[in-house]
Every structure is written in structure tokens, then in C-alpha cells.
Design a protein around this motif. Structure first.
Motif, PDB file in Angstrom:
ATOM      1  N   SER A 121      -9.490  55.557 -12.886  1.00 46.79           N
ATOM      2  CA  SER A 121      -8.067  55.043 -12.956  1.00 46.79           C
ATOM      3  C   SER A 121      -7.643  54.439 -11.525  1.00 46.79           C
ATOM      4  O   SER A 121      -8.167  54.505 -10.375  1.00 46.79           O
ATOM      5  CB  SER A 121      -7.274  56.559 -13.158  1.00 46.79           C
ATOM      6  N   ALA A 122      -6.567  53.672 -11.699  1.00 48.49           N
ATOM      7  CA  ALA A 122      -5.987  53.093 -10.572  1.00 48.49           C
ATOM      8  C   ALA A 122      -5.351  54.042  -9.559  1.00 48.49           C
ATOM      9  O   ALA A 122      -5.150  53.683  -8.409  1.00 48.49           O
ATOM     10  CB  ALA A 122      -4.925  51.899 -10.878  1.00 48.49           C
ATOM     11  N   GLY A 146       4.240  53.447 -15.708  1.00 48.28           N
ATOM     12  CA  GLY A 146       5.212  53.701 -14.634  1.00 48.28           C
ATOM     13  C   GLY A 146       5.349  55.108 -14.323  1.00 48.28           C
ATOM     14  O   GLY A 146       5.995  55.076 -12.940  1.00 48.28           O
ATOM     15  N   GLU A 147       5.011  55.946 -14.887  1.00 47.61           N
ATOM     16  CA  GLU A 147       5.168  57.015 -14.258  1.00 47.61           C
ATOM     17  C   GLU A 147       3.822  57.979 -13.664  1.00 47.61           C
ATOM     18  O   GLU A 147       3.705  58.737 -13.356  1.00 47.61           O
ATOM     19  CB  GLU A 147       5.454  58.012 -15.677  1.00 47.61           C
ATOM     20  N   GLY A 148       2.852  56.895 -13.541  1.00 49.53           N
ATOM     21  CA  GLY A 148       1.593  57.520 -13.109  1.00 49.53           C
ATOM     22  C   GLY A 148       0.417  57.856 -13.998  1.00 49.53           C
ATOM     23  O   GLY A 148      -0.333  58.544 -13.504  1.00 49.53           O
ATOM     24  N   VAL A 360      -1.470  54.358  -5.050  1.00 53.07           N
ATOM     25  CA  VAL A 360      -0.916  54.926  -6.193  1.00 53.07           C
ATOM     26  C   VAL A 360       0.399  54.534  -6.770  1.00 53.07           C
ATOM     27  O   VAL A 360       0.605  54.125  -7.781  1.00 53.07           O
ATOM     28  CB  VAL A 360      -0.582  56.554  -5.944  1.00 53.07           C
ATOM     29  N   LEU A 361       1.225  54.299  -5.911  1.00 49.20           N
ATOM     30  CA  LEU A 361       2.662  54.014  -5.951  1.00 49.20           C
ATOM     31  C   LEU A 361       2.706  52.331  -6.425  1.00 49.20           C
ATOM     32  O   LEU A 361       3.275  52.057  -7.313  1.00 49.20           O
ATOM     33  CB  LEU A 361       3.652  54.165  -4.728  1.00 49.20           C
ATOM     34  N   ASP A 362       1.815  51.735  -6.015  1.00 50.43           N
ATOM     35  CA  ASP A 362       1.525  50.160  -6.127  1.00 50.43           C
ATOM     36  C   ASP A 362       1.169  50.151  -7.669  1.00 50.43           C
ATOM     37  O   ASP A 362       1.636  49.299  -8.253  1.00 50.43           O
ATOM     38  CB  ASP A 362       0.464  49.712  -5.226  1.00 50.43           C
TER      39      ASP A 362
END
Length: 406
Positions: A121-122, A146-148, A360-362
Motif C-alpha cells: 500500500s502507498a 482520501g481517507e487513507g 502517507v498524506l501525499d
């Protein structure tokens, strides 16, 4: 004699410096600590177990009485760690860190399973991404929403493509993200990977003690956990292996851990890990911590209504709040809070010293200017209502400076 005198003076100065450093450390420990995802404060039970182990002499591989005493501590810890992970003791392999356990799982699988493709996963921890990159095996990264959360449709497609290409894949995912606290859809991942000929590794480092784990009865072939995240000390972690994965190895050594991880075991750290594993369920009251987390979130939003909480629409472990306030740089906020005696982070402890942008946020599509302001507050077994009030008071001062500068 004069040279010896100078040497003694130098040694005395060094001892004074050490004492001063220790005193400074004690002062730091008196501050408000809200960085439990980096390392949880030492549990009393773990401290007691560690000190008891330090009193013993010997090598746990020796067959005499001294060695057997140390071996007993290791096997007791193994049973305790297995219990909190929903595993059987034989599945627990002690390592020196979660990074080592992850590296063993990723790199060891190449040889043991003939893995020819890695699927990550990214949002994976750097320990996983760097281990994967070191193998030279083709790597496919699965996007986050968008929520991770991992995109299950993309994972399904990646597995289908591996089947078409006739290659064996290892899927690597985390149970709960260390930066955002977002819980991955492990049930869905299990259902996709479990019935296939491919393999699954789960990084459960942040999930341990906060989520129910059932390794023995679930789909993952391997799982990593760590002692210092639940109140043990750094230096002991574990890789859990199903019986068919016993040949997943990294350090051959002298045959310790049934040949699955060489090197003399760090008994004090392992004993502390076992004691923390046994105590964490009673010590970590998830309902209490979740209530404190909600109070924290409400307080932050009261102070700054434009606050963005990352992963808010997803299931999260109940101790983590990752957020940003537009216009507030995390570098400035972290320094101001530290000076006020409040310890938090900007993300992963392995990279937050750089205070850079979060991958992670990216991957979640967060705008760079917001990502650069990301802060993470993580609670744990020792967090009190006063800690939350103290943080909010200090953060209010940070925000007041922003308003004055605007």
C-alpha cells in the motif's frame, strides 16, 4: 603521574556531563508526553520484569541452570506475546526491532516463497518500503483513498495481474497507520489474498494492544509486532510466522529461535515485552483513551474551527489524531510546544526528525501546504485528562501567535 591525573580529571568531567545529561532527561520526562505511537512509556510490570532479568547471569542457549533460568523467561514472554496476538507460542520469533522483523518478512520471503513481485500500500512504514526496495524485486504500489484506506479494487487487480503473469506475490499492508491512525480493511484484504497462492504480511505494530488480533485463525502468513509500542523497552519485537513460513529467515546465526533468527536473545528486553503484553489489556483502557481523544479533537476544533483532521471519515484506532491548521507550520508548532513542555510529533518517529512532507498524506491527496503543517498527537495507557488540558493550553498559545502574525 601528571598524565594519569589529567586522565582522571577528564574522566571526572565526563561523569559530571553524564549526570547532567541524565538530569536533563529526567526534566524532559516530567513534561506532557503525547507521542505514544513513537514509544509508549514503560509499564511498571515491564520495568519489574526487565530488572529481574538483569539480575540473572548466563546465556539462554546454555543447558546449565543459569541458562535454563534465562530460557524460562524467554518462553514465558513468548507465551504472553502469543496470547495478545491470538497466536500460539511456536509462531512467535523474537527479533531486536520491528524493522528487523519487517525486513525478515519481506526479504526472507523472496527466498522462502520464491516471491517475484511485491505489492505494497502507498501508506506503508518506511521500514517496509525500504526493505522492499532493497530486494530488487518488481514493486507495485496500491493507492490509498482520501481517507487513507487501501483501494481494494486496485489490490484485486494487482493480484489478478500477478496470476496472469504467473508470478508469486507478497502483499504487505499495515493494520493501522502510524501517522493517521486509520485502520485498514484487513477483513477485505484477507478475503482477497487468503484464497490465492500469494502471501500476506501484516505490519501490526500500531495495532498491538489497541485492536484485537487473531493471527492463528486469520489469513496473514506473517505479522510484525513491537514491545516498546505497548510499554516495553526498545530492543525486542517479534515476527509471527505460520508453520509453512518457518523458512522465512534473515539472520542464520547459531540456531536461536529454532533456527529462525540467529543471535543471542536480549532477555531483559524480551522479558519486558512479555510483561507488557500480559499487562496491556488491563492498562490500556480503550474506552477511556477514546474519550480523551474525542476531548482532544473537540478542543483543537474549538481553538481553530478550520482544523483539518486526517482520516476523519475512516475507522481509526482510538488514540491517534493527525491534523493540520491552515497557516500553522509544523516546525514552528513543534518547537513552541516543546518549549512549553509538550511532546508530540509531525508523523513517523523514524522520519519526524526531518519534519518533512508525509508520504502517507501525499498518498491521500492532501495539499502540500496542508501536509507541511501536519501534527500527530497519540495517547496511551498513561495519558490523563490533565495532559489533554495542558496540550490545549499550550496549543492555544501557538494559535494566538498565528493570529497576531496574520
Amino acid at each position: 603521574m601528571r598524565v594519569c591525573g589529567i586522565a582522571r580529571q577528564g574522566a571526572a568531567k565526563r561523569r559530571i556531563g553524564i549526570v547532567q545529561t541524565l538530569d536533563a532527561g529526567r526534566m524532559t520526562q516530567a513534561a506532557i508526553y503525547l507521542d505514544h505511537n513513537a514509544a509508549a512509556p514503560l509499564l511498571p510490570e515491564a520495568r519489574e520484569a526487565m530488572l529481574a532479568a538483569l539480575e540473572l547471569t548466563g546465556n539462554p542457549s546454555s543447558i546449565h541452570a543459569h541458562g535454563r533460568s534465562l530460557r524460562h523467561l524467554i518462553e514465558t514472554a513468548r507465551s504472553r506475546v502469543a496470547g495478545v496476538c491470538g497466536a500460539v507460542p511456536a509462531q512467535v520469533v523474537f527479533t531486536a526491532s520491528a524493522t528487523e522483523a519487517i525486513t525478515q518478512a519481506v526479504c526472507g520471503s523472496i527466498k522462502a516463497f520464491g516471491v517475484e513481485r511485491l505489492i505494497l500500500s502507498a501508506g506503508e512504514h518506511a521500514a517496509t518500503t525500504k526493505a522492499a526496495a532493497s530486494t530488487g524485486v518488481p514493486l507495485e504500489t496500491i493507492a490509498l483513498d482520501g481517507e487513507g484506506r487501501i483501494e481494494l479494487a486496485a489490490l484485486r487487480q494487482a493480484l489478478a495481474l500477478a496470476d496472469e503473469d504467473g508470478v508469486t506475490a507478497l502483499v504487505c499492508v499495515h493494520s493501522a497507520n502510524n501517522e493517521t491512525g486509520v485502520v485498514q480493511p484487513i477483513g477485505g484484504i484477507n478475503s482477497l489474498v487468503g484464497p490465492t497462492r500469494h502471501f500476506l504480511f501484516v505490519d501490526a505494530v500500531q495495532a498491538l494492544g489497541k485492536q484485537a488480533l487473531d493471527f492463528a485463525a486469520s489469513a496473514p502468513d506473517m505479522m510484525a509486532v513491537s514491545g516498546h509500542k505497548i510499554g516495553g523497552i526498545a530492543g525486542a519485537a517479534a515476527l509471527l510466522l505460520k508453520s509453512h513460513a518457518d523458512t522465512v529467515r534473515l539472520i542464520p546465526g547459531g540456531g536461536q529461535e529454532q533456527g529462525r533468527r540467529g543471535g543471542t536473545e536480549a532477555v531483559p528486553a524480551i522479558a519486558a515485552f512479555g510483561a507488557a503484553a500480559e499487562a496491556i489489556e488491563a492498562r490500556f483502557d480503550l474506552l477511556r483513551v477514546s474519550m480523551l481523544t474525542k476531548k482532544l479533537e473537540a478542543g483543537i476544533e474549538r481553538l481553530a474551527p478550520d482544523t483539518v483532521i486526517f482520516g476523519r471519515g475512516a475507522e481509526r484506532i482510538g488514540n491517534t489524531v493527525a491534523f493540520a491548521v491552515p497557516g500553522v507550520k509544523n516546525t514552528v508548532a513543534l518547537m513552541a510546544l516543546d518549549l512549553a513542555g509538550v511532546s508530540i510529533s509531525s508523523g513517523s518517529a523514524c522520519s519526524s526528525g526531518k519534519v518533512g512532507r508525509s508520504h502517507v498524506l501525499d498518498a491521500m491527496g492532501v495539499a502540500p501546504e496542508l501536509s507541511e503543517g501536519a501534527l500527530r498527537v497519540s495517547l496511551g495507557w498513561s495519558t490523563t485528562d490533565d495532559d489533554i488540558e495542558g496540550f490545549l493550553a499550550a496549543f492555544s498559545t501557538v494559535l494566538s501567535r498565528r493570529r497576531k502574525a496574520a
